[in-house]
Write an enzyme that holds these catalytic residues in place. Structure first.
Site, PDB file in Angstrom:
ATOM      1  N   CYS A 116       0.806  -1.231   0.000  1.00 33.32           N
ATOM      2  CA  CYS A 116       0.000   0.000   0.000  1.00 33.32           C
ATOM      3  C   CYS A 116       0.837   1.278   0.000  1.00 33.32           C
ATOM      4  O   CYS A 116       0.332   2.349  -0.322  1.00 33.32           O
ATOM      5  CB  CYS A 116      -0.947   0.009   1.194  1.00 33.32           C
ATOM      6  SG  CYS A 116      -2.001  -1.441   1.252  1.00 33.32           S
ATOM      7  N   HIS A 257      -3.605   6.982   2.692  1.00 33.51           N
ATOM      8  CA  HIS A 257      -3.982   5.676   2.152  1.00 33.51           C
ATOM      9  C   HIS A 257      -5.368   5.326   2.681  1.00 33.51           C
ATOM     10  O   HIS A 257      -5.670   5.534   3.855  1.00 33.51           O
ATOM     11  CB  HIS A 257      -2.952   4.628   2.585  1.00 33.51           C
ATOM     12  CG  HIS A 257      -3.383   3.231   2.272  1.00 33.51           C
ATOM     13  ND1 HIS A 257      -3.828   2.866   1.027  1.00 33.51           N
ATOM     14  CD2 HIS A 257      -3.460   2.119   3.046  1.00 33.51           C
ATOM     15  CE1 HIS A 257      -4.160   1.581   1.046  1.00 33.51           C
ATOM     16  NE2 HIS A 257      -3.941   1.102   2.260  1.00 33.51           N
ATOM     17  N   ASN A 287     -10.121  -0.733  -0.024  1.00 30.33           N
ATOM     18  CA  ASN A 287      -8.673  -0.568  -0.001  1.00 30.33           C
ATOM     19  C   ASN A 287      -8.107  -1.054  -1.337  1.00 30.33           C
ATOM     20  O   ASN A 287      -8.111  -2.252  -1.614  1.00 30.33           O
ATOM     21  CB  ASN A 287      -8.117  -1.392   1.166  1.00 30.33           C
ATOM     22  CG  ASN A 287      -6.605  -1.291   1.306  1.00 30.33           C
ATOM     23  OD1 ASN A 287      -5.915  -0.815   0.410  1.00 30.33           O
ATOM     24  ND2 ASN A 287      -6.094  -1.756   2.438  1.00 30.33           N
TER      25      ASN A 287
HETATM   26  O1  UT7 Z   1      -3.754  -1.351   3.709  1.00 30.29           O
HETATM   27  C1  UT7 Z   1      -3.134  -1.522   4.940  1.00 30.29           C
HETATM   28  C2  UT7 Z   1      -3.477  -2.795   5.510  1.00 30.29           C
HETATM   29  N1  UT7 Z   1      -4.788  -2.997   6.024  1.00 30.29           N
HETATM   30  C3  UT7 Z   1      -5.324  -2.302   7.038  1.00 30.29           C
HETATM   31  O2  UT7 Z   1      -4.928  -1.252   7.392  1.00 30.29           O
HETATM   32  C4  UT7 Z   1      -6.474  -2.957   7.754  1.00 30.29           C
HETATM   33  C5  UT7 Z   1      -6.266  -2.857   9.227  1.00 30.29           C
HETATM   34  N2  UT7 Z   1      -7.270  -3.511  10.026  1.00 30.29           N
HETATM   35  C6  UT7 Z   1      -8.575  -3.138  10.050  1.00 30.29           C
HETATM   36  O3  UT7 Z   1      -8.992  -2.253   9.332  1.00 30.29           O
HETATM   37  C7  UT7 Z   1      -9.493  -3.798  11.055  1.00 30.29           C
HETATM   38  O4  UT7 Z   1      -8.721  -4.506  11.988  1.00 30.29           O
HETATM   39  C8  UT7 Z   1     -10.528  -4.744  10.431  1.00 30.29           C
HETATM   40  C9  UT7 Z   1     -11.538  -3.931   9.650  1.00 30.29           C
HETATM   41  C10 UT7 Z   1      -9.834  -5.729   9.498  1.00 30.29           C
HETATM   42  C11 UT7 Z   1     -11.260  -5.519  11.501  1.00 30.29           C
HETATM   43  O5  UT7 Z   1     -11.868  -4.642  12.424  1.00 30.29           O
HETATM   44  P1  UT7 Z   1     -11.717  -4.891  13.982  1.00 30.29           P
HETATM   45  O6  UT7 Z   1     -12.543  -3.881  14.641  1.00 30.29           O
HETATM   46  O7  UT7 Z   1     -10.238  -4.889  14.281  1.00 30.29           O
HETATM   47  O8  UT7 Z   1     -12.371  -6.306  14.164  1.00 30.29           O
HETATM   48  P2  UT7 Z   1     -11.722  -7.681  14.664  1.00 30.29           P
HETATM   49  O9  UT7 Z   1     -10.759  -8.196  13.672  1.00 30.29           O
HETATM   50  O10 UT7 Z   1     -11.234  -7.478  16.054  1.00 30.29           O
HETATM   51  O11 UT7 Z   1     -12.990  -8.611  14.666  1.00 30.29           O
HETATM   52  C12 UT7 Z   1     -14.101  -8.358  15.520  1.00 30.29           C
HETATM   53  C13 UT7 Z   1     -15.152  -9.412  15.277  1.00 30.29           C
HETATM   54  C14 UT7 Z   1     -14.594 -10.819  15.287  1.00 30.29           C
HETATM   55  O12 UT7 Z   1     -15.552 -11.650  15.904  1.00 30.29           O
HETATM   56  P3  UT7 Z   1     -15.376 -12.079  17.454  1.00 30.29           P
HETATM   57  O13 UT7 Z   1     -14.072 -12.807  17.523  1.00 30.29           O
HETATM   58  O14 UT7 Z   1     -15.374 -10.799  18.223  1.00 30.29           O
HETATM   59  O15 UT7 Z   1     -16.584 -12.938  17.687  1.00 30.29           O
HETATM   60  C15 UT7 Z   1     -14.504 -11.201  13.832  1.00 30.29           C
HETATM   61  O16 UT7 Z   1     -14.602 -12.576  13.609  1.00 30.29           O
HETATM   62  O17 UT7 Z   1     -15.728  -9.242  13.965  1.00 30.29           O
HETATM   63  C16 UT7 Z   1     -15.702 -10.473  13.261  1.00 30.29           C
HETATM   64  N3  UT7 Z   1     -15.567 -10.196  11.833  1.00 30.29           N
HETATM   65  C17 UT7 Z   1     -16.627  -9.955  11.029  1.00 30.29           C
HETATM   66  N4  UT7 Z   1     -17.938  -9.917  11.273  1.00 30.29           N
HETATM   67  C18 UT7 Z   1     -18.766  -9.618  10.238  1.00 30.29           C
HETATM   68  C19 UT7 Z   1     -14.438 -10.118  11.089  1.00 30.29           C
HETATM   69  N5  UT7 Z   1     -14.740  -9.830   9.824  1.00 30.29           N
HETATM   70  C20 UT7 Z   1     -16.082  -9.723   9.762  1.00 30.29           C
HETATM   71  C21 UT7 Z   1     -16.997  -9.421   8.718  1.00 30.29           C
HETATM   72  N6  UT7 Z   1     -18.306  -9.391   9.005  1.00 30.29           N
HETATM   73  N7  UT7 Z   1     -16.586  -9.172   7.449  1.00 30.29           N
END
Ligand code: UT7
Length: 330
Positions: A116, A257, A287
């Site tokens: 990125c 980004h 993204n």
């Molecule tokens: O380009 C540079 C690289 N990328 C980034 O910068 C991305 C960086 N990361 C993020 O943007 C965020 O961490 C995410 C958007 C990927 C995830 O958000 P989060 O608030 O950190 O959520 P999490 O990974 O802690 O997941 C929370 C919950 C989990 O369930 P449990 O374990 O709490 O029951 C996940 O399994 O959300 C669940 N989850 C989803 N639920 C519905 C993960 N993906 C999804 C989804 N739909 N698509």
């Protein structure tokens, strides 16, 4: 080096026509929903390339638009620097396909791999080539067909990404009033496995086993990546501003980004730049990795948010990890 040595002469973008909304994931049988995606990321929809649409074809559309704006012909381009995490093939580069497609017969052409952060890295390389006297006019492109490398069975990652390309023509600065004022680049490869494709390269080549275990697709430890992104992008803003002897208050527009609106808001807050001075289009593109900043810049110019005299701060973070920033006066 006394800056500016290079200025942005033109920008363009190449975006697939097909739009995929958050609601469309239901048809794939994924356990996700629109509200979760919007709340956690700010993403509403993304563009997805059709089968015939390639990293190169999107790059060519973006490049032609940028060359037109810059009033630069293919024969005037000395270097093509193409950033991509999704090369159309592994050998040779996607940049040489773009060179052939454009008919840029005098140009050196090569790909860079900085995920990125690739546009910031590519612009910095181009500036260096101009500074050294080797190049007068460079084409810097970020082009990504992320839909080809994400795991469409992994709800935690496939909802985040989209396809597209952005291009920038960089030329030797003739006057001191516009151009790149500062740059900053860093990396930390000890964290490579937080966002990566484990297989499919020379170390673990393509084979039935790696296709079966889906390890050729993008894997991401989202929460960890999020933390590092916020920290590194904040630091990168400080570094580029310091190097340009500016503060957030001197910045007319922040173009970060576009990965997650929460990361963007945290970055803007740290840099002391109000959100009305931040360009956000992650809601419409998701993204697009290294294409995200040049697409956003091109839209910002089109919408009159970047014009002659505008001072812009760019900041990026991605797999590697890599990160970087740049202050540019237009
Ligand atoms: O380009 C540079 C690289 N990328 C980034 O910068 C991305 C960086 N990361 C993020 O943007 C965020 O961490 C995410 C958007 C990927 C995830 O958000 P989060 O608030 O950190 O959520 P999490 O990974 O802690 O997941 C929370 C919950 C989990 O369930 P449990 O374990 O709490 O029951 C996940 O399994 O959300 C669940 N989850 C989803 N639920 C519905 C993960 N993906 C999804 C989804 N739909 N698509």
């Amino acid at each position: 080096m006394i800056r500016p040595v290079a200025y942005v002469a033109g920008t363009g973008r190449g975006i697939p026509a097909k739009v995929m909304s958050n609601h469309d994931f239901a048809a794939l049988g994924l356990d996700t929903d629109h509200d979760w995606i919007v709340e956690r990321t700010g993403i509403v929809e993304r563009h997805i390339g059709a089968p015939g649409e390639t990293t190169m074809s999107m790059a060519a559309t973006a490049s032609r638009a940028a060359m037109k704006r810059a009033d630069v012909s293919a024969g005037e381009i000395d270097a093509i620097i193409l950033s991509t995490a999704t090369p159309d093939r592994l050998l040779p580069s996607t940049a040489v396909d773009l060179q052939a497609e454009l008919g840029a017969t005098r140009a050196a052409a090569f790909d860079i791999s900085a995920a990125c952060s690739g546009w910031v890295y590519g612009m910095t390389i181009a500036e260096g080539l101009i500074s050294s006297g080797v190049v007068e006019t460079a084409l810097v492109v970020g082009a990504e067909k992320m839909s080809a490398i994400v795991d469409w069975q992994d709800r935690a990652s496939c909802v985040l990404f989209g396809d597209g390309a952005g291009a920038t023509v960089l030329k030797r600065a003739a006057t001191a009033d516009r151009g790149i004022l500062s740059v900053y680049m860093r990396s930390d490869g000890s964290l490579a496995e937080l966002l990566w494709r484990p297989s499919g390269g020379a170390k673990v080549p393509y084979a039935q086993a790696v296709l079966d275990d889906r390890s050729t697709y993008v894997k991401m430890a989202g929460r960890e990546v999020f933390k590092h992104a916020v920290r590194s992008m904040a630091d990168a803003c400080d570094r580029a501003l310091d190097a340009a002897r500016l503060t957030g208050q001197d910045i007319d527009i922040l173009i970060p980004h576009q990965a997650n609106v929460r990361i963007i808001e945290a970055t803007a807050k740290h840099a002391n730049i109000p959100m009305d001075k931040v360009y956000v289009n992650v809601d419409r593109y998701g993204n697009t990795s290294s294409a995200s900043i040049p697409i956003a810049l091109d839209e910002a110019i089109e919408r009159g948010r970047v014009a002659s005299g505008t001072t812009a701060l760019f900041v990026a973070f991605g797999a590697g990890f890599t990160w970087g920033s740049m202050v540019v006066r237009f």
